[in-house]
Design an enzyme around this catalytic site. Structure first.
Site, mmCIF file in Angstrom:
data_model
loop_
_atom_site.group_PDB
_atom_site.id
_atom_site.type_symbol
_atom_site.label_atom_id
_atom_site.label_comp_id
_atom_site.label_asym_id
_atom_site.label_seq_id
_atom_site.Cartn_x
_atom_site.Cartn_y
_atom_site.Cartn_z
ATOM 1 C CD GLU A 83 -2.781 -1.257 2.442
ATOM 2 O OE1 GLU A 83 -2.578 -0.470 3.373
ATOM 3 O OE2 GLU A 83 -3.677 -2.111 2.471
ATOM 4 C CD GLU B 49 -4.643 -7.676 2.305
ATOM 5 O OE1 GLU B 49 -5.476 -6.916 2.841
ATOM 6 O OE2 GLU B 49 -3.415 -7.488 2.389
ATOM 7 C CG ASP C 249 -12.719 -8.396 3.131
ATOM 8 O OD1 ASP C 249 -12.705 -7.421 2.363
ATOM 9 O OD2 ASP C 249 -12.107 -8.410 4.217
ATOM 10 C CG HIS D 108 -9.925 -5.303 1.624
ATOM 11 N ND1 HIS D 108 -10.134 -6.437 2.378
ATOM 12 C CD2 HIS D 108 -8.582 -5.078 1.663
ATOM 13 C CE1 HIS D 108 -8.972 -6.862 2.868
ATOM 14 N NE2 HIS D 108 -8.017 -6.060 2.449
ATOM 15 C CG ASN E 230 -0.871 -6.957 -0.940
ATOM 16 O OD1 ASN E 230 -1.446 -7.737 -1.707
ATOM 17 N ND2 ASN E 230 -1.402 -6.578 0.216
HETATM 18 C C1 XIL Z 1 -5.560 -5.968 8.982
HETATM 19 C C2 XIL Z 1 -5.868 -7.150 9.885
HETATM 20 O O1 XIL Z 1 -6.825 -7.945 9.264
HETATM 21 C C3 XIL Z 1 -6.361 -6.648 11.221
HETATM 22 O O2 XIL Z 1 -6.518 -7.745 12.126
HETATM 23 C C4 XIL Z 1 -5.384 -5.646 11.812
HETATM 24 O O3 XIL Z 1 -5.915 -5.104 12.997
HETATM 25 C C5 XIL Z 1 -5.119 -4.528 10.821
HETATM 26 O O4 XIL Z 1 -4.660 -5.079 9.590
HETATM 27 N N1 XIL Z 1 -4.655 -4.355 4.219
HETATM 28 C C6 XIL Z 1 -3.637 -5.189 4.588
HETATM 29 C C7 XIL Z 1 -3.770 -6.050 5.782
HETATM 30 O O5 XIL Z 1 -2.646 -5.292 3.846
HETATM 31 O O6 XIL Z 1 -2.557 -6.254 6.443
HETATM 32 C C8 XIL Z 1 -4.781 -5.501 6.760
HETATM 33 O O7 XIL Z 1 -4.977 -6.448 7.787
HETATM 34 C C9 XIL Z 1 -6.073 -5.186 6.043
HETATM 35 C C10 XIL Z 1 -5.865 -4.142 4.970
#
Ligand code: XIL
Length: 353
Positions: free
Chosen positions: A168, A273, A275, A244, A209
């Protein structure tokens, strides 16, 4: 192609109902030690066109063997959700703590799973000693970053074959985030991190990522330019699309085009990731359609090598259980999203074992 077991027999037993009530009353924090308890037994073979992964929380595996078993039965790749972040691995400057991470990685490997390392350099979940330090000068930043990457990669050499090196790095308008690394080193911090990682272990696959690059726009353009620049130096092998999203999510064709645009540089791409967050008014079917679209987009791109969801049960999601973002509900029963995902990815289904 990978063979793995998809469960059937999803009817909730009385124990599962108790867990459900406990979860509803206690929120997702209260009853996590029972996660997936009483969930599905029995199985059938499911051949997935694209391997599936999930983010896992080690605390849940320890508290609830059923949660760990459920993960093992459904997924081939594990991404430790928080256990490989800098605040976990270097809690004090120069003191590395690999105890939890080792237990977790070894558990996954012992069960024949692959581990995706997340993440080496990011601006979030930094240890206090670093987050609260005075602005770093160039030499200190390079020293801290170099020591960290080398120590972690060497420690997991031969066990973790793929790492997110940088996470990021951009804002949604495509400009660089002015994080602590950027402030000390400028945009070169990214190339430096990749170069250090490559030199430390040339066998590890190195990923960038990011979130919000699933569709075209300034953010995706900036990430693509970065990937091209790293590619010229042979410093990058893969790009993770976090994904996401919420319904309707990225249209299948547009997302596939975006995956292809990155893949055309020579890297593999992965959904890293996934969801799909729901509000109260959105249906599980709308969510299922989004899951199917993302899965089909990935499946249609030869270099899309994996789909990882950020958790698997709504009982444990960074979005909270009310967002219902994952393919299994809080009882670890499959939602329409799971059926959509597996249907979109199925190559063959055979009779129950
Ligand atoms: C999130 C975790 O899921 C949480 O448990 C933590 O509190 C914060 O981080 N992008 C990412 C992940 O690359 O590492 C993040 O994970 C979600 C967003």
């Amino acid at each position: 192609m990978t063979t793995f077991v998809a469960r059937k027999g999803w009817v909730a037993g009385p124990r599962a109902m108790i867990v459900a009530v406990a979860l509803l009353l206690g929120g997702c924090g209260g009853a996590v030690d029972r996660i997936c308890h009483g969930a599905a037994t029995g199985g059938k073979q499911f051949v997935s066109a694209v391997p599936l992964g999930a983010a896992v929380r080690w605390q849940h595996v320890k508290d609830s063997p059923a949660y760990g078993r459920f993960f093992l039965d459904h997924y081939q790749w594990m991404t430790p959700e928080n256990e490989l972040k800098m605040d976990a691995l270097e809690p004090e400057r120069g003191r590395f703590d690999f105890q939890t991470a080792d237990a977790m990685v070894n558990w996954a490997l012992a069960h024949g799973k692959h581990v995706h390392g997340h993440v080496l350099i990011w601006d979030s979940q930094l240890p206090n000693w670093l987050a609260s330090s005075r602005p770093l000068d160039r030499a200190s930043a390079l020293r801290i970053m170099g020591t960290y990457i080398r120590t972690v990669l060497r420690h997991f050499r031969g066990r973790i074959g793929e790492w997110d090196v940088v996470n990021e790095a951009f804002q949604s308008d495509g400009s660089y985030k002015h994080n602590l690394w950027y402030k000390a080193l400028g945009p070169d911090y990214i190339g430096d991190a990749f170069a250090i990682a490559r030199a430390t272990d040339p066998h590890v696959r190195l990923c960038y990522n990011d979130d919000g690059i699933e569709l075209p726009g300034p953010h995706a353009d900036a990430a693509l330019a970065l990937v091209k620049a790293l590619r010229v130096r042979d410093l990058i092998d893969c790009v993770g699309f976090e994904t996401h999203v919420s319904p309707p999510g990225p249209p299948q064709g547009a997302m596939a085009a975006e995956l292809r645009r990155f893949a055309a540089t020579g890297v593999d791409v992965l959904i890293s990731e996934l969801d799909v967050r729901l509000t109260r008014h959105e249906s599980l079917d709308a969510q299922a359609k989004t899951y199917a679209d993302v899965a089909r987009a990935c499946r249609s791109v030869r270099k899309c090598v994996r789909i990882t969801t950020w958790g698997f049960t709504d009982a444990s999601s960074w979005l909270g259980s009310a967002a219902r973002g994952l393919p299994f509900n809080a009882l670890c029963q499959p939602k329409p999203a799971w059926r959509a995902l597996t249907t979109a990815l199925a190559t063959t289904t055979t009779t129950p074992r």
